[in-house]
Design an enzyme around this catalytic site. Structure first.
Site, PDB file in Angstrom:
ATOM      1  N   GLY A 161       1.652 -58.154 -62.462  1.00  0.00           N
ATOM      2  CA  GLY A 161       2.472 -58.670 -63.552  1.00  0.00           C
ATOM      3  C   GLY A 161       3.902 -58.947 -63.131  1.00  0.00           C
ATOM      4  O   GLY A 161       4.836 -58.800 -63.934  1.00  0.00           O
ATOM      5  N   HIS A 221      -6.644 -53.330 -57.962  1.00  0.00           N
ATOM      6  CA  HIS A 221      -5.404 -53.968 -58.406  1.00  0.00           C
ATOM      7  C   HIS A 221      -4.435 -54.250 -57.260  1.00  0.00           C
ATOM      8  O   HIS A 221      -3.676 -55.211 -57.314  1.00  0.00           O
ATOM      9  CB  HIS A 221      -4.671 -53.076 -59.423  1.00  0.00           C
ATOM     10  CG  HIS A 221      -5.161 -53.213 -60.832  1.00  0.00           C
ATOM     11  ND1 HIS A 221      -6.347 -52.697 -61.258  1.00  0.00           N
ATOM     12  CD2 HIS A 221      -4.608 -53.807 -61.913  1.00  0.00           C
ATOM     13  CE1 HIS A 221      -6.497 -52.952 -62.546  1.00  0.00           C
ATOM     14  NE2 HIS A 221      -5.455 -53.635 -62.968  1.00  0.00           N
ATOM     15  N   ASP A 225      -3.537 -46.970 -65.939  1.00  0.00           N
ATOM     16  CA  ASP A 225      -3.562 -48.180 -66.767  1.00  0.00           C
ATOM     17  C   ASP A 225      -4.984 -48.399 -67.295  1.00  0.00           C
ATOM     18  O   ASP A 225      -5.471 -49.515 -67.387  1.00  0.00           O
ATOM     19  CB  ASP A 225      -3.073 -49.408 -65.980  1.00  0.00           C
ATOM     20  CG  ASP A 225      -2.692 -50.582 -66.878  1.00  0.00           C
ATOM     21  OD1 ASP A 225      -2.668 -50.407 -68.115  1.00  0.00           O
ATOM     22  OD2 ASP A 225      -2.433 -51.677 -66.339  1.00  0.00           O
ATOM     23  N   GLY A 228      -7.114 -54.264 -66.909  1.00  0.00           N
ATOM     24  CA  GLY A 228      -6.813 -52.840 -66.816  1.00  0.00           C
ATOM     25  C   GLY A 228      -7.832 -52.186 -65.919  1.00  0.00           C
ATOM     26  O   GLY A 228      -8.746 -52.851 -65.433  1.00  0.00           O
TER      27      GLY A 228
END
Ligand SMILES: [Zn+2]
Length: 384
Positions: A219, A250, A273, A308
């Site tokens: 992000g 991730h 997360d 997530g």
């Protein structure tokens, strides 16, 4: 329960004490050190790791529950689910939503904190959004993204009844620096996330009191050698701590290693997360009105955007040791003492020492959770 003694490898987490002993009474740790004459009943865990309870500052949900659900069972469900992953304390994390919905969620979560939960302790609230970058929103709802408003923040802070601990926002959006100063004044951690901030904007935000970066790498813009962006600023500035989603999906293990080497274990905070479908079997789920697919440990929206994780912090510790090459002591620190320090809950939490809270996670050397203890009471024990 009266006092008792745990035997195993004590992870303080700054050092490992083999053939160690941890004595507990009245919800507190009485002794940590080498084996000696025991206090009360003895529970021998062989060479298993006796660690401070893991603290997750970024949890949306799991086991079919989402922190923003209206169902009164929600917070207890999340709390028990997390305890089975070695978590003894967490921040219930909201997502971007319209004002009324967000306020109602915050009130519900604050109420749930007062009723005793069966697993991990609810340590407070983390608002992820709504003041984010549209461009870097990831799976956040774009319609509800807006610019920071200290009046609205004040209303959310009041609704949380003193439990607002962290707000993730994009420092480059209009009004963000004022909001960061306001949050810092209230003792709430201002964290950057879902942001397109460049290097200079990041430094300005740190100067206004921003002290944390949510899910580093995810992000936000990547690191460019002529414009290192907020990523480069966070990696090199000692004022901020950073979250890492160490789920093996991730963030590449080399990028995990790079960040944790730059920041050191003290400023590296492992987070899950995790979201609603975490812990459920692979398949399709509906989450806040959108269809999601859980497959091979990753939750995605239908357009492929990662929404997530499905890990808990014991899994993150495993990844940091087995894939990113850190020691057990360092990885456990990143999941216990470092998050507790960010929340200003040290010295009580995050460390096993005389006088600290008896929040304890017992894991084997493969980081499978054997037992989770909150305030001296066992809230989870594995069958195996
Ligand atoms: Zn996020």
């Amino acid at each position: 329960m009266s006092g008792y003694t745990l035997r195993g490898t004590a992870v303080t987490p700054f050092e490992l004490v083999s053939h160690g002993q941890v004595e507990i009474a009245g919800g507190r740790v009485l002794y940590v050190g080498p084996r000696k004459h025991p206090y009360g009943e003895v529970f021998d865990h062989g060479d298993d790791l006796i660690c401070p309870g893991l603290v997750d500052v970024h949890v949306h949900g799991g086991a079919g529950y989402d922190a923003m659900d209206e169902d009164p069972e929600t917070m207890d469900g999340i709390s028990r689910y997390l305890a089975a992953g070695g978590v003894t304390g967490f921040l219930a994390t909201t997502q971007t939503a319209p004002r009324r919905e967000l306020l109602e969620s915050v009130k519900r979560i604050a109420e749930a904190a007062e009723s005793g939960l069966g697993g991990a302790r609810l340590l407070g609230l983390h608002l992820e959004g709504p003041y984010l970058s549209e461009e870097r929103r990831g799976a956040q709802h774009v319609d509800a993204i807006r610019t920071p408003d200290t009046e609205e923040l004040g209303a959310l802070h009041a609704a949380a009844g003193g439990l607002l601990r962290m707000v993730t926002l994009a420092p480059e959006v209009p009004g963000a620096l004022e909001a960061i100063s306001w949050l810092a004044d209230q003792g709430v951690v201002a964290s950057a996330g879902h942001t397109d901030a460049d290097y200079d904007t990041a430094l300005a935000a740190f100067g206004h009191g921003l002290s944390h970066v949510s899910h580093l790498y995810n992000g936000m813009r990547g690191l460019h050698h002529r414009e290192p962006g907020i990523l480069g600023a966070a990696l090199t500035d000692g004022r901020v701590s950073v979250e890492l989603i160490a789920d093996g999906h991730h963030v590449h293990s080399a990028a995990l290693r790079l960040a944790a080497l730059c920041k050191g274990p003290a400023k590296t905070v492992l987070v899950s997360d995790s979201i609603k479908p975490a812990g459920l079997p692979d398949g399709e789920y509906t989450y806040r009105g959108r269809r999601m697919v859980l497959r091979d440990g990753l939750v995605r929206l239908h357009d492929g955007v990662i929404a997530g994780s499905s890990i808990r912090l014991n899994d993150a510790v495993r990844v940091m040791v087995e894939e990113a090459g850190f020691s057990v002591s360092e990885a456990v620190q990143m999941a216990s003492h470092s998050p507790a320090r960010v929340l200003r809950l040290t010295p009580g939490k995050g460390k096993l020492a005389e006088g600290s809270d008896a929040d304890v996670t017992i894991m084997d050397w493969g980081f499978n959770v054997k037992e989770t203890i909150v305030g001296g009471d066992t809230v989870y024990r594995s069958d195996t």
